[in-house]
Scaffold this motif. Structure first.
Motif, mmCIF file in Angstrom:
data_model
loop_
_atom_site.group_PDB
_atom_site.id
_atom_site.type_symbol
_atom_site.label_atom_id
_atom_site.label_comp_id
_atom_site.label_asym_id
_atom_site.label_seq_id
_atom_site.Cartn_x
_atom_site.Cartn_y
_atom_site.Cartn_z
ATOM 1 N N ALA A 206 0.836 -1.213 0.000
ATOM 2 C CA ALA A 206 0.000 0.000 0.000
ATOM 3 C C ALA A 206 0.866 1.256 0.000
ATOM 4 O O ALA A 206 0.639 2.172 -0.790
ATOM 5 C CB ALA A 206 -0.923 0.010 1.217
ATOM 6 N N GLN A 210 1.282 4.022 -3.075
ATOM 7 C CA GLN A 210 0.800 5.389 -2.875
ATOM 8 C C GLN A 210 1.906 6.436 -2.982
ATOM 9 O O GLN A 210 1.626 7.607 -3.148
ATOM 10 C CB GLN A 210 0.177 5.513 -1.483
ATOM 11 C CG GLN A 210 -1.226 4.958 -1.419
ATOM 12 C CD GLN A 210 -1.646 4.715 0.006
ATOM 13 O OE1 GLN A 210 -1.040 5.235 0.929
ATOM 14 N NE2 GLN A 210 -2.664 3.916 0.180
ATOM 15 N N LEU B 135 -4.709 4.292 6.219
ATOM 16 C CA LEU B 135 -3.632 3.962 5.283
ATOM 17 C C LEU B 135 -4.069 4.157 3.832
ATOM 18 O O LEU B 135 -3.333 4.719 3.026
ATOM 19 C CB LEU B 135 -3.189 2.511 5.519
ATOM 20 C CG LEU B 135 -2.103 1.985 4.594
ATOM 21 C CD1 LEU B 135 -0.830 2.793 4.755
ATOM 22 C CD2 LEU B 135 -1.814 0.520 4.905
ATOM 23 N N PHE B 136 -5.297 3.708 3.518
ATOM 24 C CA PHE B 136 -5.687 3.701 2.112
ATOM 25 C C PHE B 136 -6.402 4.979 1.676
ATOM 26 O O PHE B 136 -6.388 5.314 0.505
ATOM 27 C CB PHE B 136 -6.585 2.494 1.810
ATOM 28 C CG PHE B 136 -5.827 1.199 1.789
ATOM 29 C CD1 PHE B 136 -5.053 0.856 0.688
ATOM 30 C CD2 PHE B 136 -5.868 0.343 2.868
ATOM 31 C CE1 PHE B 136 -4.340 -0.318 0.680
ATOM 32 C CE2 PHE B 136 -5.151 -0.837 2.862
ATOM 33 C CZ PHE B 136 -4.382 -1.169 1.762
ATOM 34 N N PRO B 140 -3.265 9.163 1.762
ATOM 35 C CA PRO B 140 -3.066 9.751 0.433
ATOM 36 C C PRO B 140 -3.666 11.149 0.314
ATOM 37 O O PRO B 140 -3.081 12.025 -0.339
ATOM 38 C CB PRO B 140 -3.790 8.786 -0.505
ATOM 39 C CG PRO B 140 -3.864 7.498 0.231
ATOM 40 C CD PRO B 140 -3.932 7.848 1.677
ATOM 41 N N GLN B 143 -1.376 13.488 2.035
ATOM 42 C CA GLN B 143 -0.135 13.616 1.280
ATOM 43 C C GLN B 143 -0.297 14.624 0.151
ATOM 44 O O GLN B 143 0.645 15.330 -0.199
ATOM 45 C CB GLN B 143 0.243 12.246 0.716
ATOM 46 C CG GLN B 143 1.598 12.224 0.059
ATOM 47 C CD GLN B 143 1.892 10.876 -0.555
ATOM 48 O OE1 GLN B 143 1.001 10.043 -0.707
ATOM 49 N NE2 GLN B 143 3.141 10.645 -0.906
#
Lengths: 352, 320
Positions: A206, A210, B135-136, B140, B143
């Motif tokens: 993951a 990413q 996390l998923f 992101p 980020q």
């Protein structure tokens, strides 16, 4: 991963259903490494359907498996890293490799497709040491003249949990890089000089997918199922090979099993022009001297059956079965080393 | 007549026996908790002893964590635990306060129940789900949005700039702190809401009657009346943040390093335990992990003690 999870659930359900009906049939138990759990569970399910003998495997981690077999709470232990011959002797254990997998460096660079990037062991070690810190570093550029490499920092991704995957990966880096051996060393988890930690293969994959400009390492099955951008690795003979069942088998076939006491051998950096350099095998631990002959025989029968009939199931789950040459060596070891209280070998050949 | 009297005496005796049994049982349960607690502490100390003897105080002050050479120090994990919990409190307390005030003072009655239930539902989400979502989905987003923003603005300031330096990795100490902030919300909010509702309406209405604004009522009437409960709620949340494992493990980056930037990966005590316990081979390694657990227990104990002391002082001041 999905397929594995479903299989695991299936195996667990099958196990639950079987409890009532198979009260009389023999039961064998093992504990240890998590990496081979899906295939052991699948073998156990098929073996149970055929013979009525059920095998109960707890995937509690290699460390736990070693402790449990030493305390004799299980019939066999399983570990991703082989025990050293001295430790085996001290505990009266013998070990043999049961199943293989590969560890694959995966990268996330926009525009780079699976198999396009080429890396060698020393360069990989320097990346994970933080010495090669940018993708357009001359060391990488020299190996990849046809790939467009950006002026971007490399984000290193590693496993945060202790794992056999890390053990084998670190062992490979230590074999090809003296600096890695001195500064970092080899263990189920190490003091990483740089990078981010992801928990488990799923965590590493993951984070890698990413983070643009990242590199990580995952088990082969994982890279395959998630269609990750794997890199080709230069092996001991200087060939660049792709990770697949054939290149893993080549590493196992060319390894010096015969000359290594206790099969205490890691399949990293093995000779052979087709060998994948970061191959790993998972080991089974059993006692040399067995008090309960019937159970010990049931354990060895199960593994003999799995060697003989389990290859296809292993390949379906993206594991790699041990080559026939290694299997016959292991079976020879069983005959010579695993004995009952009367000193007679327990396993003399496949039962009909 | 005699029959009835006899019956009565009989049931009286039975009730007496039941009483004794009941009293004995409650005694047993109460002592049982103590026994369990003592057992846990004794086994933690016994397990941690080899590592503590080997490293001494160095275990707390060293930032090495090297399973290969068997050199272990808890400092990065302690640092990560405190900083993530600190961020969580920084986010959690004001937001929870706002929600609780809204629900008790400003919310139209028909909306009270849905909002209260939704907040409590946040507590029902298992922490592993927070981890996977973090996390998923969350990392992101951070980020690509919040982190570059912080790096380009706060990152350029003197002094605090280094807290917001480095590349936006998505996962790291800050992300873990933010997730923890969301996770502690329901605990702090529901305690705050409950204690705010205990404030006598007479007090508030008198204040409104002499022309106080809502803020003045909250600050001068509601908070002083309920501060014991509010601090209790905050401590409940802090306790949860300090010990949270799974969600943090997924998003903190799990690096045994202390770095100046809050965006950088770090680790916490519980994340280290969750990560490394299964495959820890070697007595010193295992013992060091148990010692980490002991350190976490001590930190939690200190926090609870500090909270109790604070409450005592507040009560004394109120008494004067």
């Amino acid at each position: 991963m999905k397929a594995k999870t479903i299989l695991m659930l299936g195996a667990m359900l099958a196990g639950l259903g079987a409890v009532g009906s198979a009260a009389n049939a023999a039961e064998i138990s093992g504990a240890g490494a998590t990496f081979p759990y899906p295939i052991y569970a699948k073998w156990a399910e098929a073996y149970k359907a055929k013979t009525g003998v059920s095998m109960n495997y707890q995937s509690i981690g290699s460390g736990g498996g070693i402790q449990q077999i030493k305390k004799k709470t299980v019939n066999f232990g399983a570990s991703d890293a082989p025990l050293k011959p001295a430790e085996l002797d001290e505990a009266g254990l013998t070990q043999f490799p049961m199943i293989m997998g590969g560890i694959v460096p995966v990268v996330n660079l926009p525009g780079v497709k699976p198999g396009e990037m080429k890396l060698t062991g020393p360069v990989l070690a320097d990346i994970f040491l933080g010495k090669v810190a940018k993708w357009n570093d001359p060391a990488i550029a020299k190996l990849n003249p046809s790939v467009k490499l950006p002026d971007q920092a490399i984000a290193v991704v590693h496993r945060s949990d202790g794992s056999g995957t890390t053990y084998n990966f670190a062992d490979y880096l230590a074999k090809v890089s003296p600096e890695w051996k001195d500064k970092v060393g080899v263990n189920t988890s190490v003091e990483w000089p740089v990078g981010l930690g992801g928990k488990g293969n799923e965590g590493v994959s993951a984070v890698t997918s990413q983070t643009a400009g990242s590199i990580g390492y995952v088990e082969y099955a994982y890279a395959l199922q998630n269609k990750m951008t794997y890199a080709l690795m230069g092996n001991k003979e200087g060939n660049f090979v792709a990770p697949n069942a054939a290149s893993f088998q080549s590493a196992a076939a060319n390894a010096d099993w015969k000359g290594t006491p206790g099969y205490a051998l890691l399949l990293t950096d093995q000779p052979g022009k087709d060998s994948w350099p970061i191959t790993a095998s998972s080991f089974i631990l059993v006692y040399k001297k067995q008090d309960d002959v019937a159970t010990a025989k049931a354990v060895l029968d199960f593994f003999a059956w799995s060697y003989a009939n389990g290859a296809k199931m292993a390949e379906e789950l993206d594991y790699v079965p041990m080559p026939a040459k290694v299997v016959s060596l292991v079976e020879e070891t069983w005959k010579n080393e695993i004995k009952g209280a009367d000193g007679k070998p327990i396993w003399t050949g496949p039962s009909s | 007549m005699a029959d009835i009297a006899l019956k009565g005496a009989d049931s009286g005796a039975r009730q007496h026996t039941l009483d004794v049994v009941f009293r004995g049982a409650t005694w047993f349960f109460a002592v049982f908790v103590l026994l369990i607690l003592t057992g846990v502490i004794v086994s933690l100390v016994a397990g941690a002893l080899p590592a503590l003897q080997h490293f001494g105080w160095g275990f707390i002050t060293s930032s090495d964590w090297n399973p290969v050479t068997e050199k272990f120090g808890a400092l990065p994990a302690i640092y990560g635990t405190l900083v993530t919990s600190g961020i969580a409190m920084l986010i959690g307390i004001p937001v929870a306060f706002g929600i609780a005030i809204f629900i008790t003072e400003l919310c139209p009655p028909w909306l009270k129940r849905p909002i209260g239930t939704l907040i409590e539902l946040l507590a029902a989400i298992p922490s592993i789900i927070y981890g996977i979502w973090g996390l998923f989905v969350f990392a992101p987003v951070l980020q690509s949005t919040l982190q570059p923003l912080l790096i380009n603005t706060l990152g350029n300031l003197p002094w605090i700039g280094s807290l917001f330096g480095g590349p936006p990795l998505g996962i790291g100490i800050m992300t873990a702190g933010l997730i923890l902030g969301i996770m502690v919300l329901p605990f702090i909010t529901s305690v705050m809401r409950d204690v705010f509702e205990t404030v006598p309406t007479v007090l508030k209405e008198s204040a409104y009657g002499i022309g106080a604004t809502t803020w003045e009522v909250v600050w001068n009437i509601v908070l002083p009346t309920t501060r014991v409960g509010v601090i209790g709620g905050i401590m409940l949340g802090l306790g949860r943040a300090l010990g949270e494992t799974m969600a943090v493990t997924f998003v903190i980056g799990n690096a045994h390093r202390i770095q100046s930037s809050l965006m950088a990966p770090g680790t916490t005590i519980s994340a280290t335990l969750a990560n490394e316990f299964t495959e820890a081979v070697g007595d010193l390694y295992l013992s060091s992990l148990v010692a980490l657990g002991l350190v976490l227990s001590v930190i939690t104990l200190l926090v609870l003690t500090a909270a109790k002391l604070m409450l005592l002082r507040l009560q004394q001041q109120a008494g004067r």
